[in-house]
Design an enzyme around this catalytic site. Structure first.
Site, PDB file in Angstrom:
ATOM      1  N   GLU A   1       0.745  -1.124   0.111  1.00 38.11           N
ATOM      2  CA  GLU A   1       0.017  -0.094  -0.056  1.00 38.11           C
ATOM      3  C   GLU A   1       0.680   1.088   0.154  1.00 38.11           C
ATOM      4  O   GLU A   1       1.939   1.062   0.735  1.00 38.11           O
ATOM      5  CB  GLU A   1      -1.002   0.169   1.273  1.00 38.11           C
ATOM      6  CG  GLU A   1      -2.104  -0.870   1.309  1.00 38.11           C
ATOM      7  CD  GLU A   1      -1.805  -2.303   1.727  1.00 38.11           C
ATOM      8  OE1 GLU A   1      -0.611  -2.674   1.789  1.00 38.11           O
ATOM      9  OE2 GLU A   1      -3.075  -2.824   2.210  1.00 38.11           O
TER      10      GLU A   1
ATOM     11  N   THR B   1      -6.975   0.391 -20.248  1.00 33.54           N
ATOM     12  CA  THR B   1      -6.763  -1.001 -19.582  1.00 33.54           C
ATOM     13  C   THR B   1      -5.480  -1.397 -20.299  1.00 33.54           C
ATOM     14  O   THR B   1      -5.061  -0.835 -21.145  1.00 33.54           O
ATOM     15  CB  THR B   1      -8.063  -2.021 -20.115  1.00 33.54           C
ATOM     16  OG1 THR B   1      -8.100  -1.930 -21.267  1.00 33.54           O
ATOM     17  CG2 THR B   1      -9.081  -1.647 -19.211  1.00 33.54           C
TER      18      THR B   1
ATOM     19  N   LYS C   1      -6.422  -6.060 -24.046  1.00 31.39           N
ATOM     20  CA  LYS C   1      -6.773  -5.498 -25.149  1.00 31.39           C
ATOM     21  C   LYS C   1      -5.697  -5.305 -26.094  1.00 31.39           C
ATOM     22  O   LYS C   1      -4.721  -6.296 -26.413  1.00 31.39           O
ATOM     23  CB  LYS C   1      -7.829  -4.344 -25.116  1.00 31.39           C
ATOM     24  CG  LYS C   1      -8.797  -4.518 -24.057  1.00 31.39           C
ATOM     25  CD  LYS C   1      -9.937  -3.510 -24.044  1.00 31.39           C
ATOM     26  CE  LYS C   1     -11.350  -3.664 -23.250  1.00 31.39           C
ATOM     27  NZ  LYS C   1     -10.918  -3.221 -21.979  1.00 31.39           N
TER      28      LYS C   1
HETATM   29  N1  DSN Z   1     -15.444  -5.844 -21.455  1.00 32.84           N
HETATM   30  C1  DSN Z   1     -14.855  -4.995 -22.136  1.00 32.84           C
HETATM   31  C2  DSN Z   1     -14.960  -5.031 -23.657  1.00 32.84           C
HETATM   32  O1  DSN Z   1     -15.028  -6.154 -24.273  1.00 32.84           O
HETATM   33  O2  DSN Z   1     -15.019  -4.023 -24.542  1.00 32.84           O
HETATM   34  C3  DSN Z   1     -14.864  -3.310 -21.899  1.00 32.84           C
HETATM   35  O3  DSN Z   1     -14.963  -3.294 -20.575  1.00 32.84           O
END
Ligand code: DSN
Length: 420
Positions: A58, A229, A232
């Protein structure tokens, strides 16, 4: 899968190991078109599966609440340094657990309860945390939702400006989960400046395309805060980070910890560092350019076969198809494609007369298949398979034969980190 850790798992708990191995087989044998999914490198897996998960830390580097932080501080500082370089950011907080908590931290840092915020409506391509009434965003803030044009399904910046002038938001959110076109960051910034709003870009879907130099970076247009994020298109571990101007550093850091989170997940932080270093390499530019080439080819091939794509195509990694023209619902299409080894998700289309659990469309994209090394030639085949499934969705024998073709195609393109 080949590590000593995994061998220990097989020896100790075969039920869990078997489930993971079955999922590895599924990932290997199928075509992954969910545009928010990807395959991380073995090095990212190595960091994620490391002993850093044992630590609590933390606080922030140099200002922690527990002892034993000399290596954790190093890893967090390294991650921040690489993120700054990758996105040209003034300040980065790499502790958010994932996108929704990161967005919650941004709102907590920069807004007061019930402040007015503008975000794109969910069924038009926005995200749950961009003002859906049943999410914390819609409950705690006065979200005014802007819409895409009813005919072109593209963002209409005149309408965005009109709403901003009428509602005087404290913040404008841009950046989406299901919008296949470029975003005009400059126009958003100029509208926000006109009404004195904070600019927030959620680049979760396109961060890898920005890092790879294929799409414009909102930071370069003066956005106050940018969240992404890290999985992706960016192809790191499941997590997130917040980038902001120096003037917001204190508020953002305090909102992440202790405002919303406890100890950061240090193994994930290390995995982010590894992924960011990969994204700084020239090969990442090639990969991100190929994602877009693949998406455009897939869009063209499906259009040739009579598919109706929202906005008529794509500028990025994803597409949304309106299946009402072929008389099949999004949920049916998702199931039929799944049976043929092609994974994607049912999705609303703008102004969808149907609900989110049974919408009119599907959403799909090319990051994961590009990571496997597939190129334009494979996109032609994938379009052919998708079309065959949609046009024969109630014929199990066709779905079975496409599944065999999918498996054969996938054999030539191993998934990083998986040796089945
Ligand atoms: N679940 C993600 C998506 O598939 O775009 C977004 O949070």
């Amino acid at each position: 899968m080949q590590t000593d850790y995994f061998k220990s798992l097989i020896e100790q708990d075969s039920r869990v190991a078997d489930i993971i191995l079955a999922e590895a087989q599924r990932q290997s044998d199928g075509i992954e078109l969910i545009p928010s999914e990807n395959y991380v490198s073995p090095a990212v897996l190595g960091a994620m599966g490391s002993i850093l998960t044992n630590k609590y830390s933390e606080g922030y580097p140099g200002k922690r609440y527990y002892g034993g932080q000399e290596f954790i501080d190093q890893v967090e500082n390294l991650t921040i340094e690489r993120a700054k370089k990758l996105f040209n950011a003034e300040h980065v907080n790499v502790q958010p657990y994932s996108g929704s908590p990161a967005n919650a931290a941004i709102y907590m840092a920069l807004l007061e309860y019930k402040d007015t915020v503008m975000g794109l409506k969910l069924d038009q391509g926005g995200h749950i945390t961009h003002g859906l009434p049943i999410s914390f965003s819609g409950k705690f803030f006065n979200f005014v939702q802007y819409l895409v044009d009813p005919v072109t399904h593209r963002l209409d910046m005149d309408q965005v400006r009109k709403i901003a002038l009428e509602t005087k938001p404290k913040m404008i959110v841009a950046g989406y989960s299901a919008y296949p076109r470029d975003i005009d960051w400059k126009a958003f910034k100029s509208i926000a400046d006109e009404v004195g709003a904070i600019t927030f870009a959620d680049i979760s879907h396109i961060a890898g395309l920005i890092a790879g130099g294929q799409l414009e970076n909102p930071i370069n247009y003066g956005f106050d805060v940018v969240m992404t994020t890290t999985h992706k298109t960016l192809r790191g571990p499941r997590s997130a980070m917040i980038m902001c101007k120096q003037k917001h550093q204190k508020a953002i850091d305090r909102a992440v910890f202790p405002g919303l989170q406890g100890g950061p997940h240090d193994h994930t932080t290390a995995a982010k560092a590894v992924a960011f270093e990969e994204a700084l390499k020239p090969e990442f530019k090639v990969y991100s350019a190929q994602i877009i080439k693949n998406a455009k080819t897939l869009a063209d091939e499906l259009t040739k076969r009579g598919w109706k794509l929202i906005t008529g195509g794509t500028d990025n990694h994803l597409m949304v198809a309106d299946l009402s023209v072929v008389g099949i619902k999004g949920a049916e299409a998702q199931v039929a494609l799944d049976e043929a080894g092609i994974t994607l998700n049912k999705n609303t289309i703008p102004y969808d007369p149907r609900g989110p659990m049974d919408p009119s469309g599907i959403r799909f994209g090319t990051p994961a298949i590009t990571t496997r090394g597939m190129k334009e030639g494979e996109m032609v085949k994938i379009a052919e398979y998708m079309d065959e499934v949609i046009k024969n969705h109630n014929k199990p024998e066709v779905l079975g034969s496409v599944k065999e073709k999918v498996k054969a195609l996938c054999k030539g393109f191993p998934v990083p980190g998986i040796k089945v």
